[in-house]
Design a protein around this motif. Structure first.
Motif, PDB file in Angstrom:
ATOM      1  N   LEU A 113       1.019  -1.124  -0.111  1.00 57.83           N
ATOM      2  CA  LEU A 113      -0.190   0.111   0.038  1.00 57.83           C
ATOM      3  C   LEU A 113       0.887   1.322  -0.128  1.00 57.83           C
ATOM      4  CD1 LEU A 113      -2.374  -1.046   2.759  1.00 57.83           C
ATOM      5  CD2 LEU A 113      -3.248  -0.374   0.446  1.00 57.83           C
ATOM      6  N   PHE A 114       0.429   2.289  -0.485  1.00 55.09           N
ATOM      7  CA  PHE A 114       0.983   3.678  -0.446  1.00 55.09           C
ATOM      8  C   PHE A 114       0.182   4.842  -0.694  1.00 55.09           C
ATOM      9  CE2 PHE A 114       0.848   3.174  -5.179  1.00 55.09           C
ATOM     10  CZ  PHE A 114       0.789   4.511  -5.668  1.00 55.09           C
ATOM     11  N   ALA A 115       0.494   5.895   0.047  1.00 60.45           N
ATOM     12  CA  ALA A 115      -0.028   7.009   0.100  1.00 60.45           C
ATOM     13  C   ALA A 115      -0.035   7.915  -1.188  1.00 60.45           C
ATOM     14  CB  ALA A 115       0.188   8.017   1.383  1.00 60.45           C
ATOM     15  N   GLN A 116      -1.077   7.963  -1.993  1.00 60.87           N
ATOM     16  CA  GLN A 116      -0.848   9.098  -3.227  1.00 60.87           C
ATOM     17  C   GLN A 116      -0.280  10.253  -2.805  1.00 60.87           C
ATOM     18  OE1 GLN A 116      -4.363   7.841  -5.372  1.00 60.87           O
ATOM     19  NE2 GLN A 116      -3.180   7.732  -7.147  1.00 60.87           N
ATOM     20  N   ASP A 117      -0.924  10.810  -1.974  1.00 60.63           N
ATOM     21  CA  ASP A 117      -0.516  12.342  -1.510  1.00 60.63           C
ATOM     22  C   ASP A 117      -0.438  12.714  -0.255  1.00 60.63           C
ATOM     23  OD1 ASP A 117      -3.146  11.642  -1.083  1.00 60.63           O
ATOM     24  OD2 ASP A 117      -4.194  13.007  -2.525  1.00 60.63           O
ATOM     25  N   GLY A 118      -0.405  11.719   0.609  1.00 64.26           N
ATOM     26  CA  GLY A 118      -0.002  12.215   2.044  1.00 64.26           C
ATOM     27  C   GLY A 118      -0.740  13.262   2.704  1.00 64.26           C
ATOM     28  N   ALA A 119      -0.128  14.158   3.128  1.00 68.00           N
ATOM     29  CA  ALA A 119      -0.456  15.466   3.765  1.00 68.00           C
ATOM     30  C   ALA A 119      -0.880  16.593   2.674  1.00 68.00           C
ATOM     31  CB  ALA A 119       0.472  16.049   4.828  1.00 68.00           C
ATOM     32  N   SER A 120      -0.334  16.306   1.436  1.00 67.47           N
ATOM     33  CA  SER A 120      -0.169  17.449   0.580  1.00 67.47           C
ATOM     34  C   SER A 120      -1.699  17.988   0.157  1.00 67.47           C
ATOM     35  CB  SER A 120       0.158  16.889  -0.791  1.00 67.47           C
ATOM     36  OG  SER A 120      -0.762  16.036  -1.445  1.00 67.47           O
ATOM     37  N   ASP A 121      -2.872  17.361   0.630  1.00 72.25           N
ATOM     38  CA  ASP A 121      -4.329  17.865   0.088  1.00 72.25           C
ATOM     39  C   ASP A 121      -4.676  18.643   1.165  1.00 72.25           C
ATOM     40  OD1 ASP A 121      -6.441  18.146  -1.358  1.00 72.25           O
ATOM     41  OD2 ASP A 121      -6.861  16.099  -1.743  1.00 72.25           O
ATOM     42  N   TYR A 122      -3.926  18.440   2.740  1.00 74.80           N
ATOM     43  CA  TYR A 122      -4.249  19.365   3.651  1.00 74.80           C
ATOM     44  C   TYR A 122      -3.510  20.683   3.389  1.00 74.80           C
ATOM     45  CZ  TYR A 122      -6.086  14.884   5.984  1.00 74.80           C
ATOM     46  OH  TYR A 122      -6.544  13.931   6.200  1.00 74.80           O
ATOM     47  N   MET A 123      -2.348  20.560   2.689  1.00 70.45           N
ATOM     48  CA  MET A 123      -1.322  21.640   2.787  1.00 70.45           C
ATOM     49  C   MET A 123      -1.259  22.330   1.565  1.00 70.45           C
ATOM     50  SD  MET A 123       1.888  19.524   4.484  1.00 70.45           S
ATOM     51  CE  MET A 123       2.992  20.956   4.216  1.00 70.45           C
ATOM     52  N   ARG A 124      -2.551  22.660   0.840  1.00 72.87           N
ATOM     53  CA  ARG A 124      -2.524  23.248  -0.616  1.00 72.87           C
ATOM     54  C   ARG A 124      -1.811  24.734  -0.423  1.00 72.87           C
ATOM     55  NH1 ARG A 124      -7.843  21.464  -3.969  1.00 72.87           N
ATOM     56  NH2 ARG A 124      -7.982  19.393  -3.082  1.00 72.87           N
ATOM     57  N   ARG A 125      -2.393  25.359   0.488  1.00 72.86           N
ATOM     58  CA  ARG A 125      -1.913  26.722   0.659  1.00 72.86           C
ATOM     59  C   ARG A 125      -0.302  26.758   0.951  1.00 72.86           C
ATOM     60  NH1 ARG A 125      -6.318  30.417   4.058  1.00 72.86           N
ATOM     61  NH2 ARG A 125      -7.870  30.240   2.567  1.00 72.86           N
ATOM     62  N   ALA A 126      -0.047  25.992   1.769  1.00 71.93           N
ATOM     63  CA  ALA A 126       1.609  25.951   2.101  1.00 71.93           C
ATOM     64  C   ALA A 126       2.291  25.575   0.943  1.00 71.93           C
ATOM     65  CB  ALA A 126       1.942  25.077   3.414  1.00 71.93           C
ATOM     66  N   LEU A 127       1.838  24.378   0.057  1.00 71.07           N
ATOM     67  CA  LEU A 127       2.498  24.089  -0.886  1.00 71.07           C
ATOM     68  C   LEU A 127       2.605  25.149  -2.058  1.00 71.07           C
ATOM     69  CD1 LEU A 127       1.221  20.453  -1.538  1.00 71.07           C
ATOM     70  CD2 LEU A 127       3.097  21.073  -0.401  1.00 71.07           C
ATOM     71  N   ASN A 128       1.493  25.902  -2.158  1.00 76.38           N
ATOM     72  CA  ASN A 128       1.529  26.710  -3.259  1.00 76.38           C
ATOM     73  C   ASN A 128       2.397  27.842  -2.771  1.00 76.38           C
ATOM     74  OD1 ASN A 128      -0.295  25.375  -4.657  1.00 76.38           O
ATOM     75  ND2 ASN A 128      -2.024  26.595  -3.850  1.00 76.38           N
ATOM     76  N   ALA A 129       2.701  28.075  -1.742  1.00 83.18           N
ATOM     77  CA  ALA A 129       3.568  29.270  -1.206  1.00 83.18           C
ATOM     78  C   ALA A 129       5.111  29.152  -1.316  1.00 83.18           C
ATOM     79  CB  ALA A 129       3.212  29.674   0.203  1.00 83.18           C
ATOM     80  N   MET A 130       5.317  27.633  -1.438  1.00 82.87           N
ATOM     81  CA  MET A 130       6.937  27.205  -1.446  1.00 82.87           C
ATOM     82  C   MET A 130       7.686  27.505  -2.638  1.00 82.87           C
ATOM     83  SD  MET A 130       6.504  23.197   0.098  1.00 82.87           S
ATOM     84  CE  MET A 130       5.607  22.782   1.600  1.00 82.87           C
ATOM     85  N   ASP A 131       8.886  27.567  -2.416  1.00 86.65           N
ATOM     86  CA  ASP A 131       9.852  28.142  -3.628  1.00 86.65           C
ATOM     87  C   ASP A 131       9.974  26.561  -4.148  1.00 86.65           C
ATOM     88  OD1 ASP A 131      11.952  26.990  -2.258  1.00 86.65           O
ATOM     89  OD2 ASP A 131      12.111  28.983  -1.352  1.00 86.65           O
ATOM     90  N   GLU A 132      10.589  26.715  -5.479  1.00 83.04           N
ATOM     91  CA  GLU A 132      10.731  25.246  -5.955  1.00 83.04           C
ATOM     92  C   GLU A 132      11.793  24.308  -5.382  1.00 83.04           C
ATOM     93  OE1 GLU A 132       9.498  23.995  -8.682  1.00 83.04           O
ATOM     94  OE2 GLU A 132       8.060  25.729  -8.796  1.00 83.04           O
ATOM     95  N   GLU A 133      12.630  24.966  -4.663  1.00 88.13           N
ATOM     96  CA  GLU A 133      13.518  23.917  -3.903  1.00 88.13           C
ATOM     97  C   GLU A 133      12.775  23.532  -2.854  1.00 88.13           C
ATOM     98  OE1 GLU A 133      18.141  24.151  -1.889  1.00 88.13           O
ATOM     99  OE2 GLU A 133      17.012  26.087  -2.499  1.00 88.13           O
ATOM    100  N   THR A 134      11.930  24.111  -1.929  1.00 85.47           N
ATOM    101  CA  THR A 134      11.423  23.778  -0.958  1.00 85.47           C
ATOM    102  C   THR A 134      10.555  22.725  -1.218  1.00 85.47           C
ATOM    103  OG1 THR A 134      11.706  25.745   0.205  1.00 85.47           O
ATOM    104  CG2 THR A 134       9.880  24.310   1.135  1.00 85.47           C
ATOM    105  N   PHE A 135       9.654  22.984  -2.448  1.00 85.76           N
ATOM    106  CA  PHE A 135       8.543  21.808  -3.048  1.00 85.76           C
ATOM    107  C   PHE A 135       9.462  20.455  -3.265  1.00 85.76           C
ATOM    108  CE2 PHE A 135       5.843  20.517  -6.396  1.00 85.76           C
ATOM    109  CZ  PHE A 135       4.740  20.112  -5.478  1.00 85.76           C
ATOM    110  N   SER A 136      10.551  20.868  -3.882  1.00 84.34           N
ATOM    111  CA  SER A 136      11.050  19.461  -4.405  1.00 84.34           C
ATOM    112  C   SER A 136      11.657  18.932  -3.095  1.00 84.34           C
ATOM    113  CB  SER A 136      12.649  20.063  -4.996  1.00 84.34           C
ATOM    114  OG  SER A 136      13.301  18.720  -5.096  1.00 84.34           O
ATOM    115  N   TYR A 137      12.152  19.307  -1.922  1.00 84.51           N
ATOM    116  CA  TYR A 137      12.274  18.793  -0.588  1.00 84.51           C
ATOM    117  C   TYR A 137      10.823  18.022  -0.233  1.00 84.51           C
ATOM    118  CZ  TYR A 137      17.119  20.261  -0.169  1.00 84.51           C
ATOM    119  OH  TYR A 137      18.390  20.396  -0.235  1.00 84.51           O
TER     120      TYR A 137
END
Length: 257
Positions: free
Chosen positions: A205-229
């Motif tokens: 089993l694997f999580a397709q998206d994990g916490a990302s759906d809860y974190m939409r605003r935070a993800l959208n605010a990340m620079d590319e390097e942070t999002f890559s991490y």
């Protein structure tokens, strides 16, 4: 037109997987699809519930033989309008009569199990996927998780009192699916019952998206390097059992033994 067709007629399915949180889901899913394809000679891929073709087209462009099945004509028209080298059918995951037994090496079932409301329907979709998949082939079946729905909707949108009044949740806070609902939400034990009901062997089993759906605003605010991490973090942890149930989507990777 069904409620599902009306919904996808308005829903921007073609845009969803290009967002930051959608990119997490797509990147993760492609990693595991590629793992399922490893070592297979000229594999054939079936994408059931292909939507507008995000996965089908990407895999076709990599040189794979891809067949896409989609229920909603609006989505299928968009897929076909792209004039890609993908064989397409309009059809229902419950009845793939137009496809032969033991044909595909990898079968992707990322949409239908969200919308099939009963256990019996879900097992039937898995059995149809199993029928058209070769012996030793792999099925990737995606589900929407119960805790994601409760946290993001019942509490995140302050609907908990309304849901309790309408008996939309059990005493242990499992969502109660009613006729006419668009989505069905599951827990890990529910997913295991479906796997057993279809007599399929679990790989992982694997999580397709994990916490990302809860974190939409935070993800959208990340620079590319942070999002890559963040993507690296998710890929490193998406199989961790303590995180699976809280993901918005989980995929069961199954083998036709």
């Amino acid at each position: 037109m069904t409620e599902l067709e009306k919904y996808y007629g308005k829903f921007k399915e073609d845009h969803r997987l290009t967002t930051r949180h959608g990119t997490v889901e797509f990147t993760t899913s492609m990693k595991y699809i590629h793992q399922a394809l490893e070592g297979r000679q000229n594999p054939k891929i079936l994408d059931v519930g292909a939507g507008t073709g995000r996965y089908s087209i990407a895999l076709s462009r990599e040189g794979y033989d891809v067949t896409a099945v989609e229920l909603v004509k609006h989505n299928l028209d968009i897929l076909r309008s792209k004039h890609e080298n993908v064989k397409t059918w309009q059809g229902n995951a419950l009845n793939l009569h137009f496809l032969d037994d033991n044909t595909f090496d990898v079968t992707i079932l990322f949409g239908p199990l969200y919308h099939l409301l009963t256990k019996e329907e879900k097992i039937q979709a898995l059995l149809e996927a199993k029928r058209v998949t070769k012996q030793g082939g792999v099925i990737l079946a995606a589900y929407i998780m119960n805790e994601y729905a409760v946290i993001s909707y019942c509490f995140g949108e302050n609907k908990i009192k309304e849901c309790m009044r309408e008996s939309r949740l059990s005493d242990d806070f499992h969502t109660v699916t009613a006729p006419g609902d668009l989505y069905s939400y599951l827990r890990l034990e529910d997913i295991d019952e479906l796997r057993k009901g279809a007599a399929l062997e679990r790989i992982k089993l694997f999580a397709q998206d994990g916490a990302s759906d809860y974190m939409r605003r935070a993800l959208n605010a990340m620079d590319e390097e942070t999002f890559s991490y963040f993507i690296q973090y998710h890929l490193a942890t998406c199989e961790r059992p303590e995180l699976l149930g809280a993901s918005s989507h989980v995929v069961d990777i199954l083998r036709k033994a």
